[in-house]
Write a protein that holds these residues in place. Structure first.
Motif, PDB file in Angstrom:
ATOM      1  N   ASP A 106       0.826  -1.188   0.000  1.00  0.00           N
ATOM      2  CA  ASP A 106       0.000   0.000   0.000  1.00  0.00           C
ATOM      3  C   ASP A 106       0.870   1.252   0.000  1.00  0.00           C
ATOM      4  OD1 ASP A 106       1.035  -0.043   2.540  1.00  0.00           O
ATOM      5  OD2 ASP A 106      -0.873  -0.459   3.532  1.00  0.00           O
ATOM      6  N   LEU A 107       0.226   2.408   0.138  1.00  0.00           N
ATOM      7  CA  LEU A 107       0.956   3.676   0.116  1.00  0.00           C
ATOM      8  C   LEU A 107       1.985   3.731   1.234  1.00  0.00           C
ATOM      9  CD1 LEU A 107       1.400   6.513  -0.966  1.00  0.00           C
ATOM     10  CD2 LEU A 107      -0.493   7.297   0.497  1.00  0.00           C
ATOM     11  N   GLU A 108       1.623   3.265   2.415  1.00  0.00           N
ATOM     12  CA  GLU A 108       2.558   3.289   3.546  1.00  0.00           C
ATOM     13  C   GLU A 108       3.814   2.485   3.233  1.00  0.00           C
ATOM     14  OE1 GLU A 108       2.251   2.776   8.385  1.00  0.00           O
ATOM     15  OE2 GLU A 108       1.152   1.372   7.106  1.00  0.00           O
ATOM     16  N   PHE A 109       3.626   1.323   2.583  1.00  0.00           N
ATOM     17  CA  PHE A 109       4.768   0.500   2.197  1.00  0.00           C
ATOM     18  C   PHE A 109       5.693   1.252   1.258  1.00  0.00           C
ATOM     19  CE2 PHE A 109       6.694  -2.326  -0.953  1.00  0.00           C
ATOM     20  CZ  PHE A 109       7.421  -3.180  -0.144  1.00  0.00           C
ATOM     21  N   PHE A 110       5.124   1.916   0.245  1.00  0.00           N
ATOM     22  CA  PHE A 110       5.954   2.594  -0.753  1.00  0.00           C
ATOM     23  C   PHE A 110       6.561   3.895  -0.230  1.00  0.00           C
ATOM     24  CE2 PHE A 110       3.602  -0.159  -3.743  1.00  0.00           C
ATOM     25  CZ  PHE A 110       4.694  -0.701  -4.388  1.00  0.00           C
ATOM     26  N   LEU A 111       6.054   4.390   0.896  1.00  0.00           N
ATOM     27  CA  LEU A 111       6.703   5.532   1.530  1.00  0.00           C
ATOM     28  C   LEU A 111       7.893   5.094   2.371  1.00  0.00           C
ATOM     29  CD1 LEU A 111       3.608   7.641   2.700  1.00  0.00           C
ATOM     30  CD2 LEU A 111       5.191   8.177   0.831  1.00  0.00           C
ATOM     31  N   VAL A 112       7.799   3.904   2.950  1.00  0.00           N
ATOM     32  CA  VAL A 112       8.821   3.430   3.888  1.00  0.00           C
ATOM     33  C   VAL A 112       9.888   2.573   3.198  1.00  0.00           C
ATOM     34  CG1 VAL A 112       9.212   1.965   5.915  1.00  0.00           C
ATOM     35  CG2 VAL A 112       7.271   3.547   5.857  1.00  0.00           C
ATOM     36  N   ALA A 113       9.466   1.650   2.328  1.00  0.00           N
ATOM     37  CA  ALA A 113      10.378   0.659   1.762  1.00  0.00           C
ATOM     38  C   ALA A 113      11.556   1.268   0.996  1.00  0.00           C
ATOM     39  CB  ALA A 113       9.608  -0.314   0.874  1.00  0.00           C
ATOM     40  N   PRO A 114      11.340   2.246   0.090  1.00  0.00           N
ATOM     41  CA  PRO A 114      12.496   2.792  -0.634  1.00  0.00           C
ATOM     42  C   PRO A 114      13.538   3.422   0.287  1.00  0.00           C
ATOM     43  CG  PRO A 114      10.453   3.385  -1.734  1.00  0.00           C
ATOM     44  CD  PRO A 114      10.073   2.799  -0.416  1.00  0.00           C
ATOM     45  N   LEU A 115      13.094   4.106   1.336  1.00  0.00           N
ATOM     46  CA  LEU A 115      14.047   4.710   2.265  1.00  0.00           C
ATOM     47  C   LEU A 115      14.830   3.635   3.014  1.00  0.00           C
ATOM     48  CD1 LEU A 115      11.886   7.618   3.750  1.00  0.00           C
ATOM     49  CD2 LEU A 115      13.691   7.764   2.026  1.00  0.00           C
ATOM     50  N   ALA A 116      14.148   2.565   3.439  1.00  0.00           N
ATOM     51  CA  ALA A 116      14.822   1.481   4.145  1.00  0.00           C
ATOM     52  C   ALA A 116      15.841   0.792   3.247  1.00  0.00           C
ATOM     53  CB  ALA A 116      13.788   0.469   4.646  1.00  0.00           C
ATOM     54  N   VAL A 117      15.468   0.521   2.002  1.00  0.00           N
ATOM     55  CA  VAL A 117      16.368  -0.156   1.066  1.00  0.00           C
ATOM     56  C   VAL A 117      17.539   0.748   0.690  1.00  0.00           C
ATOM     57  CG1 VAL A 117      16.541  -1.140  -1.258  1.00  0.00           C
ATOM     58  CG2 VAL A 117      14.566  -1.668   0.193  1.00  0.00           C
ATOM     59  N   LEU A 118      17.273   2.033   0.498  1.00  0.00           N
ATOM     60  CA  LEU A 118      18.349   2.974   0.190  1.00  0.00           C
ATOM     61  C   LEU A 118      19.360   3.022   1.329  1.00  0.00           C
ATOM     62  CD1 LEU A 118      19.358   5.176  -1.836  1.00  0.00           C
ATOM     63  CD2 LEU A 118      18.124   6.840  -0.435  1.00  0.00           C
ATOM     64  N   MET A 132      13.893  -8.569   1.796  1.00  0.00           N
ATOM     65  CA  MET A 132      15.231  -7.999   1.809  1.00  0.00           C
ATOM     66  C   MET A 132      16.308  -8.941   1.284  1.00  0.00           C
ATOM     67  SD  MET A 132      15.327  -4.863   2.560  1.00  0.00           S
ATOM     68  CE  MET A 132      17.138  -4.827   2.595  1.00  0.00           C
ATOM     69  N   LEU A 133      16.126 -10.262   1.389  1.00  0.00           N
ATOM     70  CA  LEU A 133      17.221 -11.157   1.018  1.00  0.00           C
ATOM     71  C   LEU A 133      17.691 -10.986  -0.428  1.00  0.00           C
ATOM     72  CD1 LEU A 133      19.233 -13.331   1.718  1.00  0.00           C
ATOM     73  CD2 LEU A 133      17.516 -15.058   1.165  1.00  0.00           C
ATOM     74  N   PRO A 134      16.810 -11.045  -1.444  1.00  0.00           N
ATOM     75  CA  PRO A 134      17.305 -10.835  -2.811  1.00  0.00           C
ATOM     76  C   PRO A 134      17.967  -9.465  -2.997  1.00  0.00           C
ATOM     77  CG  PRO A 134      15.107 -11.789  -2.845  1.00  0.00           C
ATOM     78  CD  PRO A 134      15.366 -11.372  -1.433  1.00  0.00           C
ATOM     79  N   LEU A 135      17.434  -8.445  -2.313  1.00  0.00           N
ATOM     80  CA  LEU A 135      18.017  -7.113  -2.424  1.00  0.00           C
ATOM     81  C   LEU A 135      19.400  -7.072  -1.773  1.00  0.00           C
ATOM     82  CD1 LEU A 135      14.843  -4.980  -1.635  1.00  0.00           C
ATOM     83  CD2 LEU A 135      15.891  -5.368  -3.878  1.00  0.00           C
ATOM     84  N   LEU A 136      19.551  -7.736  -0.623  1.00  0.00           N
ATOM     85  CA  LEU A 136      20.860  -7.789   0.028  1.00  0.00           C
ATOM     86  C   LEU A 136      21.867  -8.549  -0.834  1.00  0.00           C
ATOM     87  CD1 LEU A 136      19.783  -8.515   3.715  1.00  0.00           C
ATOM     88  CD2 LEU A 136      20.730  -6.374   2.816  1.00  0.00           C
ATOM     89  N   LEU A 139      12.214  -2.367  -6.266  1.00  0.00           N
ATOM     90  CA  LEU A 139      13.156  -1.758  -5.326  1.00  0.00           C
ATOM     91  C   LEU A 139      14.619  -2.003  -5.706  1.00  0.00           C
ATOM     92  CD1 LEU A 139      11.323  -2.702  -2.005  1.00  0.00           C
ATOM     93  CD2 LEU A 139      11.587  -0.395  -2.948  1.00  0.00           C
ATOM     94  N   ALA A 140      14.870  -2.889  -6.675  1.00  0.00           N
ATOM     95  CA  ALA A 140      16.252  -3.191  -7.069  1.00  0.00           C
ATOM     96  C   ALA A 140      17.032  -1.947  -7.497  1.00  0.00           C
ATOM     97  CB  ALA A 140      16.262  -4.247  -8.176  1.00  0.00           C
ATOM     98  N   LEU A 144      20.633  -0.541  -5.815  1.00  0.00           N
ATOM     99  CA  LEU A 144      21.869  -0.254  -6.552  1.00  0.00           C
ATOM    100  C   LEU A 144      22.293   1.204  -6.386  1.00  0.00           C
ATOM    101  CD1 LEU A 144      21.191  -2.291  -9.819  1.00  0.00           C
ATOM    102  CD2 LEU A 144      22.724  -2.874  -7.927  1.00  0.00           C
ATOM    103  N   ILE A 145      21.327   2.108  -6.357  1.00  0.00           N
ATOM    104  CA  ILE A 145      21.655   3.524  -6.117  1.00  0.00           C
ATOM    105  C   ILE A 145      22.265   3.687  -4.734  1.00  0.00           C
ATOM    106  CG2 ILE A 145      20.650   5.822  -5.758  1.00  0.00           C
ATOM    107  CD1 ILE A 145      18.597   5.098  -7.942  1.00  0.00           C
ATOM    108  N   GLY A 146      21.712   2.998  -3.743  1.00  0.00           N
ATOM    109  CA  GLY A 146      22.262   3.068  -2.399  1.00  0.00           C
ATOM    110  C   GLY A 146      23.705   2.577  -2.341  1.00  0.00           C
TER     111      GLY A 146
END
Length: 245
Positions: free
Chosen positions: A2-14, A48-52, A201-202, A206-208
């Motif tokens: 949802d919107l809350e996920f897309f507000l939080v997830a990119p910052l956490a992954v970055l 997070m595992l595939p992203l890590l 989120l990939a 990579l940007i992070g």
């Protein structure tokens, strides 16, 4: 998602990407803790595992060959039984237990890193401590991607330079995270929805990593980590509060 996920997830992954790319990745697990605020903890670690793994792969190249292979081997060998123990325990741990575990690890890491002896101790630990640290790293990494703190507790007193330390941690968790993939799939953690979220989120991951690699020699840890510790402690308190209430 949802919107809350897309507000939080990119910052956490970055944040995780920056930590992985330039600061040893010891606090990259905070991304799972932050995500656990908006999605179930088991889904957070699965997401997070595939992203890590992608972050590890992207970080290896600029630091290739600069690691301490002997120390990396100790942690990896110690981590194998830890991963097996994590597999055995994962299915019996509830979401609230995972929240408490993540919260305790987050707060404990902040307290450990800011305790006086943590910054003054210079005596290197023996290999036996390294195997124990590897076991704990494998266990906590499997359950919550929180293997960085125990690995850091062993490696930091070894007297490595920042780059050698960072390269060693990257190599260790590149192997450990790769070994976790098949057991995660066996447990049924991966879903189609998480796969789509990982694809979205990939680029952020990579940007992070790119930012982390670029600022590795620019931003001093004295500036970077106090902010991390504050965020980590606040997240840990929130997770424990949510689990207990």
């Amino acid at each position: 998602m949802d919107l809350e996920f897309f507000l939080v997830a990119p910052l956490a992954v970055l944040f995780a990407g920056v930590s992985k790319g330039g600061f040893g990745g010891s606090v990259a697990f905070v991304a799972s803790a932050i995500l656990a605020l908006v999605i179930p903890p088991a889904q957070a670690v699965g997401l997070m595992l595939p992203l890590l793994m992608l972050m590890d792969l992207a970080t290896l190249r600029p630091f290739w060959g600069q690691w301490d292979m002997a120390q990396a081997r100790i942690l990896i060998l110690g981590g194998l039984p830890g991963i097996a123990m994590g597999l055995a325990l994962f299915s019996v741990i509830s979401d609230d237990m995972l929240r408490v575990l993540l919260g305790v690890i987050a707060i404990g890491f902040v307290l450990w890193r800011n305790w006086p002896w943590a910054t003054t101790r210079q005596t290197a630990f023996p290999k036996s401590v390294g195997y124990v640290a590897g076991f704990v790293a494998g266990l906590t990494s499997f359950i919550s991607h929180a293997g960085g703190p125990p690995a850091a507790m062993y490696l930091l007193p070894q007297g490595m330079g920042k780059t050698r330390y960072h390269a060693t941690v990257t190599l260790v968790f590149w192997v450990i995270n790769a070994l976790k993939f098949v057991p995660y799939a066996f447990l049924g953690i991966f879903t189609y929805e998480l796969f789509i979220a990982d694809l979205m989120l990939a680029p952020v991951a990579l940007i992070g990593v790119w930012i982390g690699v670029r600022v590795h020699d620019v931003i001093p840890e004295a500036v970077f980590f106090p902010f991390i510790y504050f965020c980590l402690a606040a997240t840990g308190v929130k997770l424990i509060f949510d689990a207990l209430t």
